[in-house]
Design a protein around this motif. Structure first.
Motif, PDB file in Angstrom:
ATOM      1  N   ASN A 337      14.229  20.154 -71.067  1.00 57.80           N
ATOM      2  CA  ASN A 337      13.206  21.192 -71.017  1.00 57.80           C
ATOM      3  C   ASN A 337      13.820  22.472 -70.461  1.00 57.80           C
ATOM      4  O   ASN A 337      14.278  22.508 -69.315  1.00 57.80           O
ATOM      5  N   THR A 338      13.849  23.514 -71.270  1.00 55.28           N
ATOM      6  CA  THR A 338      14.376  24.803 -70.802  1.00 55.28           C
ATOM      7  C   THR A 338      13.286  25.654 -70.168  1.00 55.28           C
ATOM      8  O   THR A 338      13.579  26.600 -69.450  1.00 55.28           O
ATOM      9  N   SER A 339      12.037  25.325 -70.476  1.00 54.74           N
ATOM     10  CA  SER A 339      10.885  25.965 -69.838  1.00 54.74           C
ATOM     11  C   SER A 339       9.707  25.015 -69.980  1.00 54.74           C
ATOM     12  O   SER A 339       9.856  23.900 -70.496  1.00 54.74           O
ATOM     13  N   ALA A 340       8.551  25.453 -69.564  1.00 58.85           N
ATOM     14  CA  ALA A 340       7.381  24.577 -69.604  1.00 58.85           C
ATOM     15  C   ALA A 340       7.006  24.184 -71.025  1.00 58.85           C
ATOM     16  O   ALA A 340       6.450  23.103 -71.256  1.00 58.85           O
ATOM     17  N   SER A 341       7.330  25.026 -71.997  1.00 56.49           N
ATOM     18  CA  SER A 341       6.906  24.762 -73.368  1.00 56.49           C
ATOM     19  C   SER A 341       8.054  24.712 -74.369  1.00 56.49           C
ATOM     20  O   SER A 341       7.827  24.548 -75.553  1.00 56.49           O
TER      21      SER A 341
END
Length: 464
Positions: A337-341
């Motif tokens: 996961n590079t960000s929440a989405s």
């Protein structure tokens, strides 16, 4: 649990191995699901020979086992003498996948082996180590006999082999025996190693001698040889495969630390995996190994003799390439996961195993589970046409060429839009820049020629 694995109850401890002499006829018998079994009456002469197989990466201890099954009249009905080992990939407690080697131990039992007859399959069964077992059903058909299926049960509670396995307990894997039928009253012999993969396991055999449904209690002198043992087959040069370049040495100079490049890059292969009827993994790549232990070797992987295996998942996926000439390469991908989405996939681990084609010993085994390469957004593919180098350890490198890979979310058997590596992106930027520079240079030349022409025209006009 991966497809094809079956968890079974722990095996009951077997009887102590026979000390090399036959049990007397008339001993008690037992009955199992396959019909009457002359267990005690079909006792064995058992011989375990410890052998040290020296490979480039060190000593690997293995044992040969000889089993001579007797019938009720104390005559040999099933004979086998062979060596084997297993390469098993398992999930560790931290979620990584590791490959371990399971060898026959110095103590092997043969409980459950059955002679077989016209209506009942013969069964060659051995138990070894901490709850591990292996067996092969052998069927009789008209004038031939043939291995039907092979069953391996390995116990991940054996911490010496599986020190950090996430799943505990016995795991059973069945595979169809790929060898061809053998004529009755003929013994099958294969001194060279051969191996095959099923699920997460590679089974390796060598120095094999087997005869089922032995006639008149005497092992036949007539042999059926495997293709690698036949005189007409091409000579084997251990441990390499096709397209190997060795660094030349003389008495005046030491061996170089790196091998010279072959004249040609490796051929590009197309590989895929399926989950059911749906393609779940796509890969196009040319592969070359650089092994610098002792004699440096460069090995081009031949796509025509390479078989793809592995497993697809939602967060991890593994591609295992098995070249028929004793080279195994595994690539493990994971999702982060590079960000929440936003999620990306990346190459997390590469393992390489080279086997000696003559005796099945491991020549070199290397693993690196700390990669963070080839990342792209989940649902896309990754492409890099330029050569890349993966450093597995100080002695083993994997070179990739014309790489295009998608380990997750494959749709309609096609690659998704590709994210290109920096080398390819730089090339894509450099090409228009170079074209622009050339065009600019041409424009300047044209402009200078125009100015010179104008000046000459004016000079000529004024002189008149």
């Amino acid at each position: 649990m991966t497809a094809g694995e079956v968890f079974v109850a722990p095996a009951r401890p077997g009887r102590s191995p026979c000390p090399g002499v036959s049990a007397a006829a008339g001993s008690s018998s037992s009955t199992g699901a396959m019909g009457p079994r002359r267990s005690a009456a079909s006792s064995c002469h058992r011989l375990l020979l410890p052998l040290l197989l020296l490979g480039v990466s060190g000593f690997f201890q293995s044992y040969a086992v000889e089993v001579d099954i007797k019938d009720a009249s104390n005559a040999t009905c099933l004979y086998a003498d062979w060596m084997m080992r297993f390469l098993i990939t398992y999930e560790s407690n931290n979620g990584d996948y590791k490959t371990t080697t399971l060898n026959l131990s110095s103590s092997v039992t043969h409980n459950g082996s059955v002679c077989g007859n016209d209506t009942q399959a013969a069964l060659l069964a051995v138990q070894f180590g901490e709850g591990h077992s292996w067996s092969m059903n052998i069927t009789k058909n008209n004038e031939t006999y043939q291995g039907d299926f092979i069953t391996l049960t390995y116990n991940t509670n054996d911490t010496a082999v599986f020190p950090d396995a996430k799943r505990k307990g016995p795991v059973t894997v069945l595979v169809k025996d790929p060898l061809h039928p053998v004529q009755l009253n003929t013994v099958f012999v294969c001194h060279h190693s051969y191996f095959f993969e099923a699920e997460n396991i590679t089974q390796i055999f060598w120095n094999v001698t087997v005869q089922a449904f032995v006639q008149n209690g005497t092992v036949s002198k007539k042999e059926s040889r495997c293709p690698a043992d036949r005189p007409t087959s091409a000579p084997t040069i251990p441990p390499t495969i096709a397209n190997v370049t060795t660094a030349s040495t003389t008495t005046l100079s030491p061996a170089p630390t790196s091998a010279p490049k072959p004249v040609e890059n490796p051929d590009t292969g197309n590989y895929s995996l399926k989950s059911g009827n749906k393609t779940c993994f796509l890969a196009t790549v040319g592969l070359q190994l650089n092994v610098t232990q002792n004699k440096p070797l460069l090995i081009n992987i031949n796509p025509k003799t390479t078989v793809a295996d592995g497993a697809c998942g939602n967060t991890t996926a593994t591609l295992k390439l098995n070249d028929g000439n004793s080279t195994l390469i595994g690539f493990t991908f994971a999702v982060k996961n590079t960000s929440a989405s936003v999620q990306k996939f990346y190459l997390r681990e590469v393992n390489v195993t080279l086997l000696n084609h003559l005796n099945g010993s491991v020549i070199s085994s290397a693993d690196n589970s700390n990669f963070s390469k080839w990342d792209a957004f989940l649902g896309s593919s990754y492409m890099c046409r330029k050569e890349q180098t993966l450093q597995i350890n100080e002695d083993v490198q994997v070179h990739t060429f014309n790489l295009w890979i998608q380990p997750f979310l494959v749709e309609a058997n096609k690659f998704a839009t590709a994210e290109e590596c920096i080398a390819d992106s730089d090339l894509n930027f450099l090409i228009p820049i170079a074209v622009g520079v050339v065009l600019g240079f041409l424009i300047i030349l044209v402009f200078i020629s125009y100015i010179i022409g104008r000046r000459k025209s004016r000079t000529g006009y004024q002189s008149v």
